[in-house]
Design a protein around this motif. Structure first.
Motif, PDB file in Angstrom:
ATOM      1  N   PRO A   1       0.772  -1.209   0.122  1.00 55.58           N
ATOM      2  CA  PRO A   1       0.066   0.117  -0.127  1.00 55.58           C
ATOM      3  C   PRO A   1       0.749   1.241   0.109  1.00 55.58           C
ATOM      4  O   PRO A   1       1.955   1.193   0.348  1.00 55.58           O
ATOM      5  CB  PRO A   1      -0.708  -0.235   1.216  1.00 55.58           C
ATOM      6  CG  PRO A   1       0.096  -1.015   2.113  1.00 55.58           C
ATOM      7  CD  PRO A   1       0.770  -1.981   1.206  1.00 55.58           C
ATOM      8  N   PRO A   2       0.376   2.418  -0.488  1.00 52.49           N
ATOM      9  CA  PRO A   2       1.037   3.626  -0.482  1.00 52.49           C
ATOM     10  C   PRO A   2       1.525   4.058   0.983  1.00 52.49           C
ATOM     11  O   PRO A   2       0.880   3.632   2.052  1.00 52.49           O
ATOM     12  CB  PRO A   2      -0.042   4.756  -1.062  1.00 52.49           C
ATOM     13  CG  PRO A   2      -1.452   3.874  -1.034  1.00 52.49           C
ATOM     14  CD  PRO A   2      -1.107   2.698  -0.710  1.00 52.49           C
TER      15      PRO A   2
ATOM     16  N   SER B   1       4.203   2.570   2.444  1.00 49.10           N
ATOM     17  CA  SER B   1       4.751   1.364   3.364  1.00 49.10           C
ATOM     18  C   SER B   1       6.321   1.410   3.026  1.00 49.10           C
ATOM     19  O   SER B   1       6.863   0.475   3.566  1.00 49.10           O
ATOM     20  CB  SER B   1       4.000   0.377   2.410  1.00 49.10           C
ATOM     21  OG  SER B   1       4.461   0.172   1.158  1.00 49.10           O
TER      22      SER B   1
ATOM     23  N   LEU C   1       3.202   2.898   7.658  1.00 48.72           N
ATOM     24  CA  LEU C   1       2.132   3.106   6.711  1.00 48.72           C
ATOM     25  C   LEU C   1       1.301   4.214   6.853  1.00 48.72           C
ATOM     26  O   LEU C   1       1.233   4.560   8.298  1.00 48.72           O
ATOM     27  CB  LEU C   1       1.044   1.827   7.040  1.00 48.72           C
ATOM     28  CG  LEU C   1       1.749   0.359   6.594  1.00 48.72           C
ATOM     29  CD1 LEU C   1       0.597  -0.817   6.882  1.00 48.72           C
ATOM     30  CD2 LEU C   1       1.973   0.265   5.016  1.00 48.72           C
ATOM     31  N   SER C   2       0.523   4.899   6.081  1.00 50.23           N
ATOM     32  CA  SER C   2      -0.317   5.830   6.282  1.00 50.23           C
ATOM     33  C   SER C   2      -1.441   5.412   6.951  1.00 50.23           C
ATOM     34  O   SER C   2      -1.791   4.232   7.087  1.00 50.23           O
ATOM     35  CB  SER C   2      -0.518   6.836   5.173  1.00 50.23           C
ATOM     36  OG  SER C   2      -1.271   5.958   4.081  1.00 50.23           O
TER      37      SER C   2
ATOM     38  N   ALA D   1      -3.852   3.706   4.173  1.00 50.61           N
ATOM     39  CA  ALA D   1      -3.116   2.352   3.728  1.00 50.61           C
ATOM     40  C   ALA D   1      -3.523   1.285   4.912  1.00 50.61           C
ATOM     41  O   ALA D   1      -3.830   0.261   4.622  1.00 50.61           O
ATOM     42  CB  ALA D   1      -1.533   2.405   3.710  1.00 50.61           C
TER      43      ALA D   1
END
Length: 289
Positions: free
Chosen positions: A11-12, A14, A19-20, A23
């Motif tokens: 996921p973006p 990562s 992680l956001s 995500a």
């Protein structure tokens, strides 16, 4: 290729394992999909662990604290179900404490699931210390969920273990008030009477059955109200998956119980209301010739 579990994608946000929040929420949806749709319990657990580790003990810097807390709590609920499905229920308490360090920091929803799981598996003593520590914490005593946790602890842990003095002390605390305190004291009196007149070797399962049903329905009402309060702000797929997970948690924790039938009927009615609300104008899709 159809029908198989999705291959987890990076996921973006990562990079480097961080992680956001978006995500982590995407991984939550993926984990719920693996659990409910594909029945891939090991993959669901791994996905939950990956996302929960990224959130850490204090949430994500720069992200809303409440949102991080809610995502991590939901990840733990899915993880608990995955462990239970793999018959690894004994690991549940230690597993959730990886992400909260101490019992006092457990979300009420997660602690309730632990209380239900261990009591239904006839091992309520495993959560005795954790529940006691949570209820003694001043921050938790001010939470609106505290009375429900206290009642669940009293009926599902203290009474089955025969710890009637502790149950009386808890019933007299600020966690109970009004009718709830009277009901708790009546249950304690009934347990004490049963304890005095129980024949040797008797387990007294009949007394525990109504308490189990009461606690289960109380939790269903609270969690359903919480889910419905967020329904308008969530995509339909996420809301449906969350409700399905809730159904699995409540019914599977009490398998083959006579109480399961009305519970399933009530959930079916709720699903029908959701479907009618979504398909009624202006939500009803247009039909083209």
């Amino acid at each position: 290729m159809k029908g198989g579990p999705p291959t987890p994608a990076a996921p973006p946000g990562s990079a480097g394992g961080a992680l956001s929040l978006a995500a982590a929420a995407a991984l939550l949806e993926e984990a719920a999909d693996l659990l409910v749709v594909h029945l891939d319990f090991p993959a669901a657990l791994r996905t939950c662990e990956r996302a929960a580790r990224s959130l850490g003990a204090g949430g994500l810097a720069g992200e809303p604290e409440g949102a991080s807390w809610e995502v991590k709590c939901s990840l733990c609920v899915v993880g608990i179900q995955a462990l239970a499905e793999m018959n690894r229920w004994r690991e549940v308490l230690a597993w959730v404490l990886q992400y909260y360090q101490v019992p006092e920091k457990l979300p009420p929803k997660v602690l309730e699931m632990c209380l239900l799981l261990y009591s239904n598996m006839q091992d309520p003593g495993a959560v005795l210390g954790a529940a006691h520590a949570w209820l003694q914490d001043p921050d938790n005593q001010g939470l609106p969920e505290c009375p429900a946790v206290a009642e669940l602890h009293l009926r599902r842990v203290l009474l089955p273990l025969g710890r009637l003095s502790e149950a009386e002390e808890l019933a007299g605390s600020a966690a109970f008030s009004g009718q709830q305190r009277l009901d708790a004291l009546q249950a304690i009196c009934a347990a004490r009477h049963q304890q005095r007149h129980r024949p040797p070797g008797s387990e007294g399962d009949q007394e525990g059955t109504p308490h189990k049903l009461l606690s289960l329905m109380m939790l269903l009402r609270r969690l359903w109200a919480s889910a419905m309060s967020r329904f308008a702000s969530l995509p339909f797929k996420k809301s449906l998956l969350a409700t399905l997970v809730l159904c699995l948690l409540l019914v599977r924790f009490d398998p083959a119980s006579p109480s399961a039938r009305p519970l399933i009927c009530r959930l079916a009615q709720l699903f029908r209301r959701i479907r009618e609300a979504l398909l009624s104008p202006p939500h009803q899709p247009r039909i083209h010739d």
